[in-house]
Write an enzyme that holds these catalytic residues in place. Structure first.
Site, PDB file in Angstrom:
ATOM      1  N   HIS A  30       0.862  -1.190   0.000  1.00  0.00           N
ATOM      2  CA  HIS A  30       0.000   0.000   0.000  1.00  0.00           C
ATOM      3  C   HIS A  30       0.893   1.233   0.000  1.00  0.00           C
ATOM      4  O   HIS A  30       2.132   1.126  -0.100  1.00  0.00           O
ATOM      5  CB  HIS A  30      -0.954  -0.033   1.191  1.00  0.00           C
ATOM      6  CG  HIS A  30      -0.274  -0.314   2.510  1.00  0.00           C
ATOM      7  ND1 HIS A  30       0.661   0.528   3.073  1.00  0.00           N
ATOM      8  CD2 HIS A  30      -0.363  -1.375   3.347  1.00  0.00           C
ATOM      9  CE1 HIS A  30       1.090   0.024   4.208  1.00  0.00           C
ATOM     10  NE2 HIS A  30       0.500  -1.143   4.392  1.00  0.00           N
ATOM     11  N   GLU A  31       0.264   2.403   0.162  1.00  0.00           N
ATOM     12  CA  GLU A  31       1.009   3.655   0.079  1.00  0.00           C
ATOM     13  C   GLU A  31       2.123   3.739   1.134  1.00  0.00           C
ATOM     14  O   GLU A  31       3.156   4.370   0.901  1.00  0.00           O
ATOM     15  CB  GLU A  31       0.015   4.831   0.192  1.00  0.00           C
ATOM     16  CG  GLU A  31       0.597   6.214   0.039  1.00  0.00           C
ATOM     17  CD  GLU A  31       1.453   6.415  -1.215  1.00  0.00           C
ATOM     18  OE1 GLU A  31       1.175   5.809  -2.273  1.00  0.00           O
ATOM     19  OE2 GLU A  31       2.438   7.203  -1.120  1.00  0.00           O
ATOM     20  N   HIS A  33       4.065   1.276   2.053  1.00  0.00           N
ATOM     21  CA  HIS A  33       5.217   0.595   1.444  1.00  0.00           C
ATOM     22  C   HIS A  33       5.809   1.462   0.329  1.00  0.00           C
ATOM     23  O   HIS A  33       7.033   1.529   0.168  1.00  0.00           O
ATOM     24  CB  HIS A  33       4.797  -0.759   0.851  1.00  0.00           C
ATOM     25  CG  HIS A  33       4.320  -1.745   1.864  1.00  0.00           C
ATOM     26  ND1 HIS A  33       3.010  -2.141   1.949  1.00  0.00           N
ATOM     27  CD2 HIS A  33       4.979  -2.424   2.840  1.00  0.00           C
ATOM     28  CE1 HIS A  33       2.876  -3.036   2.922  1.00  0.00           C
ATOM     29  NE2 HIS A  33       4.055  -3.219   3.478  1.00  0.00           N
ATOM     30  N   GLN A  60       6.815 -16.315  11.551  1.00  0.00           N
ATOM     31  CA  GLN A  60       6.366 -15.268  12.468  1.00  0.00           C
ATOM     32  C   GLN A  60       4.862 -15.305  12.741  1.00  0.00           C
ATOM     33  O   GLN A  60       4.338 -14.419  13.390  1.00  0.00           O
ATOM     34  CB  GLN A  60       6.808 -13.887  11.953  1.00  0.00           C
ATOM     35  CG  GLN A  60       6.095 -13.399  10.705  1.00  0.00           C
ATOM     36  CD  GLN A  60       6.780 -12.163  10.136  1.00  0.00           C
ATOM     37  OE1 GLN A  60       7.876 -12.226   9.579  1.00  0.00           O
ATOM     38  NE2 GLN A  60       6.148 -11.011  10.277  1.00  0.00           N
ATOM     39  N   GLN A 148       7.922   2.960  10.995  1.00  0.00           N
ATOM     40  CA  GLN A 148       7.733   3.175  12.432  1.00  0.00           C
ATOM     41  C   GLN A 148       6.371   2.665  12.910  1.00  0.00           C
ATOM     42  O   GLN A 148       6.130   2.588  14.104  1.00  0.00           O
ATOM     43  CB  GLN A 148       7.882   4.667  12.757  1.00  0.00           C
ATOM     44  CG  GLN A 148       9.328   5.103  12.710  1.00  0.00           C
ATOM     45  CD  GLN A 148       9.513   6.589  12.915  1.00  0.00           C
ATOM     46  OE1 GLN A 148       8.598   7.385  12.692  1.00  0.00           O
ATOM     47  NE2 GLN A 148      10.711   6.979  13.300  1.00  0.00           N
ATOM     48  N   LYS A 149       5.494   2.313  11.974  1.00  0.00           N
ATOM     49  CA  LYS A 149       4.195   1.750  12.374  1.00  0.00           C
ATOM     50  C   LYS A 149       4.404   0.489  13.219  1.00  0.00           C
ATOM     51  O   LYS A 149       3.693   0.241  14.176  1.00  0.00           O
ATOM     52  CB  LYS A 149       3.383   1.423  11.123  1.00  0.00           C
ATOM     53  CG  LYS A 149       2.323   0.394  11.352  1.00  0.00           C
ATOM     54  CD  LYS A 149       0.980   0.883  11.011  1.00  0.00           C
ATOM     55  CE  LYS A 149      -0.083  -0.101  11.395  1.00  0.00           C
ATOM     56  NZ  LYS A 149       0.295  -1.496  11.177  1.00  0.00           N
ATOM     57  N   VAL A 176       2.554   6.160   7.622  1.00  0.00           N
ATOM     58  CA  VAL A 176       1.686   6.871   6.664  1.00  0.00           C
ATOM     59  C   VAL A 176       0.240   6.612   7.080  1.00  0.00           C
ATOM     60  O   VAL A 176      -0.123   5.481   7.420  1.00  0.00           O
ATOM     61  CB  VAL A 176       1.937   6.371   5.227  1.00  0.00           C
ATOM     62  CG1 VAL A 176       1.045   7.118   4.235  1.00  0.00           C
ATOM     63  CG2 VAL A 176       3.407   6.548   4.853  1.00  0.00           C
ATOM     64  N   SER A 186      -1.656  -3.566   5.712  1.00  0.00           N
ATOM     65  CA  SER A 186      -2.162  -4.559   4.755  1.00  0.00           C
ATOM     66  C   SER A 186      -3.447  -5.188   5.258  1.00  0.00           C
ATOM     67  O   SER A 186      -4.256  -5.694   4.482  1.00  0.00           O
ATOM     68  CB  SER A 186      -1.108  -5.643   4.532  1.00  0.00           C
ATOM     69  OG  SER A 186       0.075  -5.056   4.060  1.00  0.00           O
TER      70      SER A 186
HETATM   71  O1  PAF Z   1       6.928  -5.934   8.682  1.00  0.00           O
HETATM   72  C1  PAF Z   1       6.812  -6.926   7.938  1.00  0.00           C
HETATM   73  O2  PAF Z   1       6.150  -6.872   6.897  1.00  0.00           O
HETATM   74  C2  PAF Z   1       7.502  -8.231   8.321  1.00  0.00           C
HETATM   75  O3  PAF Z   1       7.483  -8.428   9.689  1.00  0.00           O
HETATM   76  C3  PAF Z   1       8.945  -8.328   7.773  1.00  0.00           C
HETATM   77  C4  PAF Z   1       9.864  -7.267   8.384  1.00  0.00           C
HETATM   78  C5  PAF Z   1       8.939  -8.192   6.255  1.00  0.00           C
HETATM   79  C6  PAF Z   1       9.537  -9.704   8.121  1.00  0.00           C
HETATM   80  O4  PAF Z   1       8.783 -10.731   7.596  1.00  0.00           O
END
Ligand code: PAF
Length: 288
Positions: A30-31, A33, A60, A148-149, A176, A186
């Site tokens: 999105h914006e 990124h 994760q 920083q989000k 943002v 996302s």
């Molecule tokens: O912030 C994210 O999208 C994920 O935690 C990262 C840093 C890409 C690691 O998978």
């Protein structure tokens, strides 16, 4: 067009000269990124290279989390990368990143990884740091940019890089927001209209906390809590995971007499969607 590569060998061939900047993502761009990628372009300069990694990291996600339903939108992501100025998009398979299966040796996030997001999502930050370390080795950047989000994630990555001497600069990029204050994520795409109305309480709570800064930490917490308590009665209700005013170096709760930098962080569920947000603050001391 940004070039799509699937293997580390292709990636190295595509980013073999100049200053290398990388933006790591799990896709569904999105914006927020796009801002990271544009900032990466500034860091790399016209002769350097900007790589975006798109990898939904199984390590994760905990049991019962949204790994399977996490949005995968590579075609649209490529357009965002192209428009924002990325040279290469590295979208490896799970086998490319973890060729031996789930890794036996992993990074431990330590005590900072056990609080807030880590308390709600045990093992999450071990999985994040393990993949970020791997992606840093695979992409070999001079600079890596993170939003920083995800303030706790950013702090842990900065700590990992310092503690383990990774030869990379970590560049933080501000959150943002939509014009109504909602932090871009996302996961926002899961929110229906009514959900979105409730979700706005997160950024409103942070703004209320910020406005109460002159009263010190307790006033900041009370002002933000009042907004979140109101949203608990909304339809659909806001279900709070945590509201915390923490030290940015440790993510431990700051005492009432704390002055200096702090992060006001919030996490909550709206329906089945979990959202996080935060704002960095500087507390000068309570004025009576
Ligand atoms: O912030 C994210 O999208 C994920 O935690 C990262 C840093 C890409 C690691 O998978």
């Amino acid at each position: 067009m940004s070039r799509l590569v699937r293997t580390a060998a292709e990636l190295h061939a595509a980013t073999d000269k100049g200053r290398r900047a990388v933006v790591m993502t799990m896709g569904a761009l999105h914006e927020g990124h796009a801002t990271l990628i544009r900032t990466a372009r500034e860091h790399a300069g016209p002769d350097g290279s900007v790589a975006v990694t798109v990898f939904v990291n199984p390590l994760q996600f905990g049991a019962g989390e949204d790994l399977d339903r996490y949005p995968r939108t590579l075609d649209a992501d490529l357009i965002v990368c192209q428009e924002a100025g990325a040279d290469v998009v590295f979208a490896p398979s799970v086998d490319e990143v973890y060729p031996g299966g789930a890794p036996q040796v992993r990074l431990s996030a330590g005590p900072m990884g056990d609080v807030l997001e880590g308390a709600v999502r045990p093992g999450h930050f071990d999985g994040v740091l393990t993949v970020v370390a791997k992606l840093l080795h695979l992409t070999r950047p001079d600079v890596a940019l993170f939003g920083q989000k995800d303030a706790q994630q950013l702090a842990l990555i900065q700590r990992m890089v310092a503690d383990l001497n990774f030869p990379v600069e970590i560049a933080p990029v501000p959150t943002v927001r939509e014009t109504d204050g909602l932090a871009l994520s996302s996961r926002n795409r899961y929110l229906g209209e009514a959900d979105r109305g409730t979700a706005l309480a997160l950024s409103r709570a942070l703004r209320a906390g910020e406005a109460a800064l002159d009263g010190g930490p307790d006033a900041v917490r009370a002002a933000a809590s009042a907004v979140l308590a109101g949203a608990a009665g909304a339809t659909p209700p806001l279900e709070l995971d945590y509201l915390a005013l923490v030290d940015p170096a440790t993510f431990a709760e700051v005492p009432a007499e704390h002055t200096g930098t702090a992060v006001l962080a919030v996490a909550a569920r709206v329906g089945t969607t979990r959202l996080i947000d935060n704002v960095p603050l500087v507390i000068a001391g309570a004025r009576s």
